[in-house]
Design a protein around this motif. Structure first.
Motif, short mmCIF file in Angstrom:
data_model
loop_
_atom_site.label_atom_id
_atom_site.label_comp_id
_atom_site.label_asym_id
_atom_site.label_seq_id
_atom_site.Cartn_x
_atom_site.Cartn_y
_atom_site.Cartn_z
N ALA A 108 25.88 24.34 50.99
CA ALA A 108 25.25 24.12 52.04
C ALA A 108 25.97 23.16 52.73
CB ALA A 108 24.43 23.80 51.62
N LEU A 109 26.56 22.15 50.90
CA LEU A 109 26.94 20.81 51.67
C LEU A 109 29.00 20.82 52.20
CD1 LEU A 109 27.65 17.77 51.79
CD2 LEU A 109 28.25 18.31 49.11
N VAL A 110 29.44 21.38 51.73
CA VAL A 110 30.87 22.26 52.68
C VAL A 110 30.72 22.69 54.14
CG1 VAL A 110 32.26 23.95 52.55
CG2 VAL A 110 31.71 23.06 49.99
N LYS A 111 28.86 23.32 54.46
CA LYS A 111 29.71 23.81 55.32
C LYS A 111 28.94 21.89 56.60
CE LYS A 111 28.15 26.95 58.93
NZ LYS A 111 28.47 26.20 60.13
N GLN A 112 27.97 21.80 56.03
CA GLN A 112 27.43 20.56 56.53
C GLN A 112 28.67 19.91 57.17
OE1 GLN A 112 24.80 17.82 54.44
NE2 GLN A 112 24.81 16.33 55.74
N LEU A 113 29.78 20.02 56.23
CA LEU A 113 30.90 18.55 56.49
C LEU A 113 31.89 19.55 57.85
CD1 LEU A 113 31.76 17.51 52.55
CD2 LEU A 113 30.36 16.09 54.35
N GLN A 114 32.07 20.93 57.46
CA GLN A 114 32.37 21.23 58.14
C GLN A 114 32.30 21.39 60.13
OE1 GLN A 114 33.15 25.41 56.72
NE2 GLN A 114 34.84 24.92 55.36
N ASP A 115 31.00 21.55 59.58
CA ASP A 115 30.16 21.08 61.24
C ASP A 115 30.18 20.48 61.98
OD1 ASP A 115 30.09 24.02 60.65
OD2 ASP A 115 27.14 23.39 59.90
N ALA A 116 30.75 18.76 60.73
CA ALA A 116 30.43 17.22 61.25
C ALA A 116 31.88 17.19 62.00
CB ALA A 116 30.38 16.58 60.11
N ARG A 117 32.86 17.87 61.21
CA ARG A 117 34.32 17.54 61.42
C ARG A 117 35.11 18.02 62.77
NH1 ARG A 117 36.31 18.44 56.03
NH2 ARG A 117 35.92 20.46 56.48
N GLN A 118 33.75 19.54 63.23
CA GLN A 118 34.22 19.96 64.56
C GLN A 118 33.28 19.11 65.87
OE1 GLN A 118 32.59 23.60 64.20
NE2 GLN A 118 34.52 25.03 62.15
N ALA A 119 31.82 18.56 65.09
CA ALA A 119 31.35 17.84 65.89
C ALA A 119 32.39 17.19 67.02
CB ALA A 119 30.11 17.45 65.61
N GLN A 120 32.80 16.00 65.52
CA GLN A 120 33.79 15.04 65.89
C GLN A 120 34.99 15.19 67.01
OE1 GLN A 120 35.16 12.87 62.27
NE2 GLN A 120 36.21 10.76 63.37
N GLN A 121 35.40 15.98 65.97
CA GLN A 121 36.76 17.12 67.10
C GLN A 121 36.65 17.03 68.06
OE1 GLN A 121 39.75 17.25 64.65
NE2 GLN A 121 40.38 17.07 67.37
N ARG A 122 35.44 17.59 68.55
CA ARG A 122 34.98 18.26 70.18
C ARG A 122 34.66 17.22 71.10
NH1 ARG A 122 32.29 22.52 68.18
NH2 ARG A 122 30.73 21.46 67.45
N GLN A 123 34.65 15.75 70.48
CA GLN A 123 33.82 14.42 70.89
C GLN A 123 35.42 13.76 71.41
OE1 GLN A 123 32.04 11.54 68.54
NE2 GLN A 123 31.32 10.50 70.13
N GLN A 285 42.18 21.95 63.56
CA GLN A 285 41.09 21.96 63.56
C GLN A 285 40.63 22.56 65.00
OE1 GLN A 285 38.78 18.78 62.01
NE2 GLN A 285 39.43 19.47 60.19
N MET A 286 41.65 22.42 65.86
CA MET A 286 40.82 22.14 67.72
C MET A 286 41.76 23.35 67.54
SD MET A 286 43.07 18.83 69.01
CE MET A 286 42.89 19.55 70.51
N LEU A 287 42.73 24.31 66.97
CA LEU A 287 42.51 25.76 67.54
C LEU A 287 40.99 26.57 66.69
CD1 LEU A 287 46.10 25.65 66.51
CD2 LEU A 287 45.19 25.93 69.17
N ALA A 288 41.20 25.75 65.14
CA ALA A 288 40.29 26.67 64.71
C ALA A 288 38.35 26.70 65.31
CB ALA A 288 39.87 26.28 62.82
N SER A 289 38.67 25.76 65.81
CA SER A 289 37.26 25.26 66.96
C SER A 289 37.23 25.88 67.79
CB SER A 289 37.19 23.70 66.95
OG SER A 289 36.73 22.90 65.75
N GLY A 290 38.20 26.87 68.36
CA GLY A 290 38.53 27.42 69.89
C GLY A 290 38.32 26.37 71.06
N VAL A 291 39.26 25.37 70.90
CA VAL A 291 39.81 24.19 71.86
C VAL A 291 40.59 24.01 71.72
CG1 VAL A 291 39.34 21.54 72.21
CG2 VAL A 291 37.65 22.48 70.88
N SER A 292 41.24 24.59 73.31
CA SER A 292 42.33 23.98 73.59
C SER A 292 43.31 22.95 73.48
CB SER A 292 42.53 25.46 74.42
OG SER A 292 44.67 25.46 75.03
#
Length: 426
Positions: A108-123, A285-292
């Motif tokens: 659960a913690l690993v999933k939480q950290l990954q989601d936080a990184r993806q949100a920060q990357q999109r921002q 992370q951008m490519l993994a998140s589907g962001v070009s």
């Protein structure tokens, strides 16, 4: 009164030696019993604390604390009772090190950290993404201007009109925009063209020449792009200045024109310096998140630096087969499992698999300590997905038997010396 005989004196001395030997044995036994407390070498010393009443059942969501090492196997799958607050622990504080909560690593913690990184990357991508802008003329640009049916105007360029530049730094033939952003053209005079597009300059020249010619036909094209530049540095094959032309300079375009990534490049750590601020870009992370990454366009004056992988290493210490400074992969990603694999895995003879720690952020004011109980095969799945950050420290503690053996190694020479002295005296 008769003096004692020689045999009686020897018996008395022997009794004294035996008493000393017994006392020494008692001291040695006490030292052996306290071996775990005085064992030499590096180890993570923790102390138990009582978690607050409003702590989450899993122990890490609210306060970032975890269960004790003795309760780790049960805490991994069991829920805390309603009338008993979950136990937690922290690293023991000293004068130089503050008390830091220890966070348990789980899925659960690993999933939480990954989601936080993806949100920060999109921002960050949304903040840096801008619509591509058309090229505007600046100081140093060279324009090729043709007035049809008036070849005499071409003589204003000089003899370089038909000659190629002999040096790379020489401008192409044409009309050069001066440092004030102005262009001088026959009959039209001096025009301020900095910040204009070529079609706008063409319209202004046509209007100025209309006072002397009937319906002049004017063509304006870029002969040399020299006004706007970006700088690409670091782990690329051809670092240096990259001129901005009429093709929008995306992030990929800048790296491609600099020769592409070098073998030592960390594709997860690109530093973009713009307007006095540094932005860290993680392409992986951008490519993994589907962001070009093609949405990121560089602006004139930007500096893009590709960081080397060996600058973002992590340290693996403790009871591993080969303590090492682990290097990320070419994608820049390195997980806890990757770091342990580069260190030759944990030492099966000396390591305590239940005591694996990751120390992070010692100098940024918010240090963190993560704990993983590696005795369960499920824990290796967590280690495979837990991403390490640059300069993290992975530490594997030793087991109690190893610490006890180290104490014996230090005590045996002293015991042997005492027995030898006793024998000699006897």
């Amino acid at each position: 009164m008769k003096p004692p005989s020689a045999s009686a004196a020897r018996q008395t001395a022997s009794l004294g030696v035996r008493r000393i030997s017994c006392a020494s044995a008692v001291v040695v036994l006490c030292s052996m019993l306290g071996a775990c407390a005085i064992a030499p070498g590096m180890r993570m010393t923790t102390s138990s604390i009582q978690a607050p009443a409003n702590a989450e059942p899993n122990g890490h969501a609210a306060a970032g604390t975890s269960a004790t090492a003795d309760d780790a196997p049960q805490a991994a799958g069991a829920e805390s009772t309603a009338n008993a607050a979950p136990s937690a622990r922290t690293t023991e504080a000293s004068g130089a090190v503050p008390e830091i909560p220890i966070t348990e690593l789980d899925v659960a913690l690993v999933k939480q950290l990954q989601d936080a990184r993806q949100a920060q990357q999109r921002q960050q991508v949304n903040m840096l993404s801008t619509a591509p802008q058309a090229y505007t003329i600046g100081a140093g640009d060279v324009l090729q201007i043709v007035v049809w049916d008036h070849p005499e105007i071409a003589a204003a360029v000089g003899s370089t009109q038909s000659q190629a530049s002999t040096r790379p730094g020489d401008p192409s033939s044409g009309f050069v925009v001066d440092q004030s952003g102005e262009l001088t053209f026959p009959y039209a005079g001096t025009l301020h063209v900095a910040g204009l597009r070529t079609e706008e300059v063409q319209r202004r020249l046509s209007a100025a020449l209309a006072r002397y010619f009937v319906k002049p036909q004017v063509t304006v094209r870029m002969a040399s792009y020299r006004a706007h530049e970006v700088y690409v540095d670091g782990e690329v094959r051809s670092p240096g200045v990259v001129a901005v032309n009429d093709v929008p300079m995306s992030l990929y375009e800048a790296i491609s024109r600099a020769g592409g990534f070098a073998d030592s490049a960390d594709q997860s750590d690109l530093a973009l310096v713009r307007g006095g601020a540094t932005h860290r870009i993680n392409l992986t992370q951008m490519l993994a998140s589907g962001v070009s990454p093609s949405r990121l366009y560089l602006q004139p004056g930007d500096l893009l630096r590709v960081v080397a992988r060996d600058e973002n290493d992590v340290y693996v210490m403790g009871e591993v087969n080969k303590p090492i400074s682990a290097i990320p992969r070419r994608t820049g990603r390195i997980t806890l499992a990757d770091a342990l694999a580069q260190a030759g895995s944990v030492n099966a003879s000396t390591a305590d698999a239940a005591q694996m720690f990751v120390i992070r952020g010692a100098l940024n004011g918010t240090p963190q300590v993560f704990h993983l109980d590696g005795r369960s095969p499920v824990a290796m799945l967590v280690a495979k997905e837990f991403d390490l950050q640059p300069k993290d420290v992975v530490y594997v503690d030793g087991n109690a038997l190893v610490r006890f053996n180290r104490v014996l190694t230090l005590l045996i020479p002293a015991i042997n010396a005492g027995l030898t002295a006793g024998i000699v005296t006897k």
